[in-house]
Enzyme design. Structure first.
Site, PDB file in Angstrom:
ATOM      1  N   HIS A   1       0.996  -1.046  -0.118  1.00  0.00           N
ATOM      2  CA  HIS A   1       0.024  -0.147  -0.064  1.00  0.00           C
ATOM      3  C   HIS A   1       1.011   1.216  -0.188  1.00  0.00           C
ATOM      4  O   HIS A   1       2.077   1.182   0.178  1.00  0.00           O
ATOM      5  CB  HIS A   1      -1.014   0.009   1.200  1.00  0.00           C
ATOM      6  CG  HIS A   1      -0.274   0.250   2.408  1.00  0.00           C
ATOM      7  ND1 HIS A   1      -1.245   0.634   3.707  1.00  0.00           N
ATOM      8  CD2 HIS A   1       0.969   0.304   2.805  1.00  0.00           C
ATOM      9  CE1 HIS A   1      -0.452   0.969   4.744  1.00  0.00           C
ATOM     10  NE2 HIS A   1       0.757   0.846   4.219  1.00  0.00           N
TER      11      HIS A   1
ATOM     12  N   CYS B   1       4.899   5.018   5.400  1.00  0.00           N
ATOM     13  CA  CYS B   1       3.830   4.285   4.917  1.00  0.00           C
ATOM     14  C   CYS B   1       3.424   5.326   3.360  1.00  0.00           C
ATOM     15  O   CYS B   1       2.594   5.213   2.568  1.00  0.00           O
ATOM     16  CB  CYS B   1       2.584   4.355   5.688  1.00  0.00           C
ATOM     17  SG  CYS B   1       2.755   2.586   6.454  1.00  0.00           S
TER      18      CYS B   1
ATOM     19  N   HIS C   1       4.885  -0.219  -0.447  1.00  0.00           N
ATOM     20  CA  HIS C   1       5.592  -1.203   0.401  1.00  0.00           C
ATOM     21  C   HIS C   1       4.633  -2.152   0.868  1.00  0.00           C
ATOM     22  O   HIS C   1       3.728  -1.979   0.789  1.00  0.00           O
ATOM     23  CB  HIS C   1       6.403  -0.237   1.504  1.00  0.00           C
ATOM     24  CG  HIS C   1       5.547   0.528   2.459  1.00  0.00           C
ATOM     25  ND1 HIS C   1       4.956   1.568   2.297  1.00  0.00           N
ATOM     26  CD2 HIS C   1       4.815  -0.165   3.554  1.00  0.00           C
ATOM     27  CE1 HIS C   1       3.795   1.773   2.941  1.00  0.00           C
ATOM     28  NE2 HIS C   1       3.975   0.899   3.736  1.00  0.00           N
TER      29      HIS C   1
ATOM     30  N   HIS D   1       3.332  -5.068   3.825  1.00  0.00           N
ATOM     31  CA  HIS D   1       3.170  -5.298   5.311  1.00  0.00           C
ATOM     32  C   HIS D   1       2.654  -6.871   5.341  1.00  0.00           C
ATOM     33  O   HIS D   1       1.978  -7.282   4.261  1.00  0.00           O
ATOM     34  CB  HIS D   1       1.992  -4.457   5.932  1.00  0.00           C
ATOM     35  CG  HIS D   1       2.493  -3.159   6.146  1.00  0.00           C
ATOM     36  ND1 HIS D   1       3.330  -2.662   7.057  1.00  0.00           N
ATOM     37  CD2 HIS D   1       1.950  -1.883   5.622  1.00  0.00           C
ATOM     38  CE1 HIS D   1       3.166  -1.333   7.230  1.00  0.00           C
ATOM     39  NE2 HIS D   1       2.715  -1.064   6.239  1.00  0.00           N
TER      40      HIS D   1
ATOM     41  N   ASP E   1      -4.717 -10.778  -0.695  1.00  0.00           N
ATOM     42  CA  ASP E   1      -3.338 -11.281  -0.672  1.00  0.00           C
ATOM     43  C   ASP E   1      -2.281 -11.191  -1.831  1.00  0.00           C
ATOM     44  O   ASP E   1      -2.821 -11.473  -3.021  1.00  0.00           O
ATOM     45  CB  ASP E   1      -3.284 -13.020  -0.161  1.00  0.00           C
ATOM     46  CG  ASP E   1      -2.095 -13.392   0.093  1.00  0.00           C
ATOM     47  OD1 ASP E   1      -1.156 -12.681   0.884  1.00  0.00           O
ATOM     48  OD2 ASP E   1      -1.870 -14.505  -0.182  1.00  0.00           O
ATOM     49  N   HIS E   2      -1.249 -10.706  -1.626  1.00  0.00           N
ATOM     50  CA  HIS E   2      -0.347 -10.305  -2.595  1.00  0.00           C
ATOM     51  C   HIS E   2      -0.890  -9.325  -3.459  1.00  0.00           C
ATOM     52  O   HIS E   2      -0.360  -9.229  -4.874  1.00  0.00           O
ATOM     53  CB  HIS E   2      -0.017 -11.553  -3.545  1.00  0.00           C
ATOM     54  CG  HIS E   2       1.115 -12.344  -2.534  1.00  0.00           C
ATOM     55  ND1 HIS E   2       0.449 -13.106  -1.566  1.00  0.00           N
ATOM     56  CD2 HIS E   2       2.313 -12.449  -2.478  1.00  0.00           C
ATOM     57  CE1 HIS E   2       1.713 -13.707  -0.968  1.00  0.00           C
ATOM     58  NE2 HIS E   2       2.728 -13.323  -1.622  1.00  0.00           N
TER      59      HIS E   2
ATOM     60  N   GLU F   1      -1.132  -4.359  11.725  1.00  0.00           N
ATOM     61  CA  GLU F   1      -0.275  -3.914  10.533  1.00  0.00           C
ATOM     62  C   GLU F   1       1.040  -4.430  10.808  1.00  0.00           C
ATOM     63  O   GLU F   1       1.943  -4.740   9.753  1.00  0.00           O
ATOM     64  CB  GLU F   1      -0.402  -2.606  10.206  1.00  0.00           C
ATOM     65  CG  GLU F   1       0.221  -2.281   8.918  1.00  0.00           C
ATOM     66  CD  GLU F   1      -0.312  -0.778   8.321  1.00  0.00           C
ATOM     67  OE1 GLU F   1      -1.086  -0.369   7.707  1.00  0.00           O
ATOM     68  OE2 GLU F   1       0.325   0.216   9.087  1.00  0.00           O
TER      69      GLU F   1
HETATM   70 NI    NI Z   1       2.512   1.058   5.617  1.00  0.00          NI
END
Ligand code: NI
Length: 137
Positions: A15, A34, A40, A42, A80-81, A125
């Site tokens: 995100h 972020c 990047h 998580h 996911d992914h 997170e």
């Molecule tokens: Ni982040």
């Protein structure tokens, strides 16, 4: 007598937190790492909690296999992914913060769970940063 059952799940997703109407410097100031323009990832840990009465026929509040399959289809298959900003429609116009992700997950699951049951979503997170959402009151 009401009992809460919990199911843990996991997904990896990318995100970026930012506002289009702010420049990179202000986004960095508010959203920190972020806001990295290149995104990047998580490792999100999810706990879905369902509270209700024990069914006298089964001894279950809710069949955890049903809950497991629901989390897979509604959350894991969808997130996911994925790049949440780009690939998940719910985040087209809202920042994919842990807060907003938990609300989206709750709304997706709520419509499939018996209304006599209370639903709570806990989303990590990072191992130290997590949010909970149990619906609008
Ligand atoms: Ni982040």
């Amino acid at each position: 007598m009401r009992v809460t059952v919990h199911r843990k799940a996991h997904f990896n997703a990318a995100h970026r937190l930012f506002r289009k109407d702010w420049d990179d410097a202000r986004n960095l100031q508010v959203f920190g790492k972020c806001s990295n323009p290149n995104f990047h990832g998580h490792n999100y840990e999810l706990i879905v909690s369902v509270t209700g009465s024990i069914d006298p026929d089964t001894g279950f509040v809710m069949d955890l296999k049903v809950l497991k399959d629901l989390i897979r289809t509604e959350v894991e298959d969808a997130f996911d992914h994925k790049n949440l900003n780009i690939e998940v429609a719910e985040f087209k116009d809202i920042n994919p913060t842990a807060e907003n992700i938990s609300v989206v997950i709750w709304n997706k699951l709520r419509k499939h769970i018996d209304l006599s049951h209370d639903l709570e979503v806990t989303l990590y997170e990072t191992p130290r940063n997590y949010v909970t959402y149990k619906g609008a009151k």
